[in-house]
Design an enzyme around this catalytic site. Structure first.
Site, mmCIF file in Angstrom:
data_model
loop_
_atom_site.group_PDB
_atom_site.id
_atom_site.type_symbol
_atom_site.label_atom_id
_atom_site.label_comp_id
_atom_site.label_asym_id
_atom_site.label_seq_id
_atom_site.Cartn_x
_atom_site.Cartn_y
_atom_site.Cartn_z
ATOM 1 N N TRP A 75 0.858 -1.057 -0.073
ATOM 2 C CA TRP A 75 -0.147 0.113 0.021
ATOM 3 C C TRP A 75 0.923 1.316 -0.056
ATOM 4 C CZ3 TRP A 75 -2.383 -2.509 4.912
ATOM 5 C CH2 TRP A 75 -3.009 -3.377 4.829
ATOM 6 N N ASP A 246 -13.771 -12.177 1.173
ATOM 7 C CA ASP A 246 -12.960 -11.382 1.867
ATOM 8 C C ASP A 246 -13.261 -11.179 3.129
ATOM 9 O OD1 ASP A 246 -11.165 -8.647 2.083
ATOM 10 O OD2 ASP A 246 -10.793 -9.343 -0.049
ATOM 11 N N ASP A 357 -3.435 -10.994 4.382
ATOM 12 C CA ASP A 357 -3.532 -9.791 4.303
ATOM 13 C C ASP A 357 -2.781 -9.154 5.615
ATOM 14 O OD1 ASP A 357 -3.859 -6.964 3.470
ATOM 15 O OD2 ASP A 357 -6.162 -7.290 3.549
ATOM 16 N N ASP A 418 -5.477 0.026 -1.917
ATOM 17 C CA ASP A 418 -6.881 -0.323 -2.068
ATOM 18 C C ASP A 418 -7.468 0.752 -3.104
ATOM 19 O OD1 ASP A 418 -6.430 -1.950 0.101
ATOM 20 O OD2 ASP A 418 -8.178 -1.697 0.987
HETATM 21 C C1 9PG Z 1 -10.169 -6.060 4.124
HETATM 22 C C2 9PG Z 1 -9.447 -5.313 3.246
HETATM 23 C C3 9PG Z 1 -9.507 -5.888 1.909
HETATM 24 C C4 9PG Z 1 -8.379 -4.826 0.877
HETATM 25 C C5 9PG Z 1 -6.844 -4.756 1.768
HETATM 26 C C6 9PG Z 1 -7.074 -4.440 3.199
HETATM 27 O O1 9PG Z 1 -4.659 0.921 7.316
HETATM 28 N N1 9PG Z 1 -5.856 0.269 7.288
HETATM 29 O O2 9PG Z 1 -6.603 0.325 8.272
HETATM 30 C C7 9PG Z 1 -6.403 -0.474 6.020
HETATM 31 C C8 9PG Z 1 -7.363 -1.289 6.309
HETATM 32 C C9 9PG Z 1 -7.866 -2.247 5.232
HETATM 33 C C10 9PG Z 1 -7.059 -2.321 4.053
HETATM 34 C C11 9PG Z 1 -5.891 -1.605 4.184
HETATM 35 C C12 9PG Z 1 -5.530 -0.758 5.054
HETATM 36 O O3 9PG Z 1 -7.568 -3.076 3.116
HETATM 37 O O4 9PG Z 1 -6.215 -4.132 1.036
HETATM 38 O O5 9PG Z 1 -8.265 -5.352 -0.323
HETATM 39 O O6 9PG Z 1 -8.806 -7.248 1.869
HETATM 40 O O7 9PG Z 1 -8.185 -5.237 3.797
HETATM 41 O O8 9PG Z 1 -10.147 -5.479 5.523
#
Ligand code: 9PG
Length: 566
Positions: A75, A246, A357, A418
């Protein structure tokens, strides 16, 4: 690649060992084929090594210096910045949890420096492009730092990030070799480095082109068994190989084998019903995390990594899960056995595709059972345990994952932030510090990474650019953005998973998917100059041009998301 010249080093770097009690340590570097080999040794008492640095003076620059800054994990932002103008987002004001999410070294950057993870490109007026990269990341991450000193010289530092790993008295550590090349083409240089790296870590690149469906970007955590069944009932008409459920089915983060009340028929039933529809069952897990209230954490408090004050280590703060998710201690053999067990149970249930993840949680700083392990080694230990349990034939997709250490374990990797049913960052993510607005969910952010990391596809794994969203209702994406994103996914050659309620899709959406899959298969199997490539990697701002499989996509307006396909 005639325009690419490995550089044979003549200038000896300045070396430094950073850490606590490291006075008895020495680093040395020797010239090697197209770069340097280096190591650190400890003649003093055991000590915690934060990092080893090697710095070269590249001399003055005749004008502004552009730096291609590669991000650490899936990310993290990946973009070109201008030295002395743009700044590294990791300033002291940024909350440490955000810094540890985004960077190999969670400490703030030095004022004025730009950092790039694993590899860096430096563009100076009137000079060939310079590429430096570390060949391997199983033992440690390597962060490149570029800085202008007070004489106006460009300083390049390669930093082996050991994350306070303890090096015993008399011990030594070989560091990952560094390679350097000059050339004219940014993509070719990055591909050259990525291929060297892939050879050493035996990248898994043979999986077939992936077409499928994922629940996340329509239902998010609200997905139910009913939604899955409705999708399966409609899926006959869709060319999906994999159907991936998911986040949202599980009893709690950390308790992956028990469903919550929205999946009353249980998790094996998920796999069975997907398999009965003739598709590959896929499931999301965040294997290295556990909520404090989960059965995993309450039954095994010794499995949690800790802060220095003894409190459990927070891996991610996520309101969707009800707060802090804790990091499992992947250096504890019991945790590794647990990870292996969970993966093998899921495969026994019928899942053949696992989306793993929040993997960076294995790399965050803290007190770990085995203090001699670096963050990259911790991640690798956890990933290898999952691979052991899942077996060689299960498709493993990494996500939220530091990239280099995962090469050779996963079959595919999310290579960007995302997407979101919105082109721009939506209002509920605008609390993000301005310097980090390249990282929160938004389709524009996914688009940027799909171009800037196109060079990794089929070199390190299959790129997962993140999901297609084809629907024209229940979305803030307008028609141009839907098409631009879908075509970028296609030209990248990467995985093509649709994340829509199929009830919202009609013939027009189906035509777009068919077009994307045709382009995608062509780009994915293209060779030589027809392999997916971004041609404006070194332009600051949003890159615009992606080529692949003989096609070209050009973004015309970065806000309106209009584009031209030729
Ligand atoms: C499921 C999601 C999906 C998505 C992933 C991931 O930093 N954060 O709080 C954060 C939350 C969710 C996130 C990325 C960062 O998305 O990339 O495709 O699977 O988790 O919760």
């Amino acid at each position: 690649m005639e325009q690419l010249r490995p550089v044979h080093p003549d200038q000896v770097p300045t070396l430094a060992v950073l850490g606590t009690g490291t006075a008895g340590m020495q680093a040395d570097a020797v010239p090697a084929d197209a770069g340097w080999r280096w190591r650190v040794g400890n003649d003093g008492p055991a000590a915690a090594v934060r990092s080893v640095r090697a710095t070269w003076d590249l001399g003055p620059s005749a004008g502004p210096v552009r730096v291609f800054c590669h991000g650490w994990q899936s990310w993290s932002a990946c973009r070109t910045a201008v030295l002395g103008v743009d700044r590294d987002p990791a300033t002291p004001e940024v909350h440490p949890l955000r810094r540890q999410l985004q960077h190999a070294d969670p400490e703030p950057a030095e004022p004025g420096e730009l950092r790039s993870e694993g590899v860096v490109l430096i563009a100076r007026p009137g000079r060939p492009l310079l590429c430096a990269g570390a060949v391997g990341a199983t033992s440690h991450d390597t962060t490149f730092r570029v800085l202008l000193d007070d004489r106006g010289h460009v300083l390049l530092t390669a930093e082996a990030v050991l994350g306070a790993a303890v090096l015993e008295s008399g011990g030594s550590r070989e560091l990952h070799p560094l390679v350097v090349a000059e050339g004219d083409d940014a993509h070719d240089l990055l591909a050259w480095w990525a291929e060297r790296f892939a050879d050493v870590q035996q990248a898994r690149t043979a999986a077939p082109y992936q077409v499928g469906w994922c629940s996340w970007y329509h239902w998010f955590t609200g997905v139910t068994e009913h939604d899955l069944h409705a999708t399966l009932a409609r899926s006959d008409e869709w060319p999906f190989d994999v159907i991936q459920l998911d986040d949202g089915y599980q009893h709690d983060i950390g308790d992956w084998l028990e469903p919550n009340e929205t999946f009353p028929s249980g998790i094996p039933h998920v796999a069975e019903s997907i398999a009965a529809a003739g598709r590959t069952p896929g499931l999301w897990v965040a294997p290295f995390l556990a909520m404090g209230a989960s059965t995993t954490a309450t039954a095994h408090p010794g499995w949690l990594a800790r802060w220095h004050d003894g409190r459990p280590l927070v891996g991610n703060h996520n309101p969707a899960w009800g707060g802090n998710a804790l990091a499992l201690d992947v250096t504890n053999p019991e945790v590794l056995a647990h990870l292996e067990h969970v993966a093998s149970e899921l495969v026994a249930m019928g899942f053949r595709y696992l989306k793993l993840d929040f993997l960076y949680a294995a790399a965050v700083p803290g007190v770990w059972h085995d203090p001699s392990r670096t963050p990259a080694e911790r991640l690798r230990l956890g990933l290898e345990a999952v691979r052991r349990g899942a077996g060689p034939d299960t498709f493993l997709l990494g996500c939220g994952c530091p990239l280099g250490p995962a090469v050779g374990v996963v079959d595919a990797m999310r290579i960007g932030p995302d997407v979101e049913p919105s082109w721009a960052v939506p209002p509920h993510h605008l609390a993000t510090p301005a310097d980090y607005l390249d990282t929160p969910p938004s389709t524009r952010n996914g688009y940027r990474a799909t171009l800037t990391r196109a060079f990794l596809h089929r070199r390190w794994w299959l790129n997962d650019p993140d999901c297609l969203m084809l629907r024209h209702t229940a979305t803030s994406l307008h028609a141009e953005a839907i098409e631009t994103w879908a075509r970028a996914v296609g030209l990248s050659g990467g995985m093509a998973l649709v994340s829509d309620d199929l009830a919202l899709l009609g013939p027009a959406e189906r035509r777009l998917l068919d077009e994307v899959l045709a382009i995608g298969r062509q780009a994915d199997t293209a060779t030589g100059p027809n392999q997916p490539r971004c041609t404006d990697l070194l332009e600051p701002g949003l890159p615009r041009v992606l080529e692949g499989g003989g096609r070209r996509l050009e973004l015309l307006d970065a806000d309106l998301a209009t584009s031209r396909l030729s």
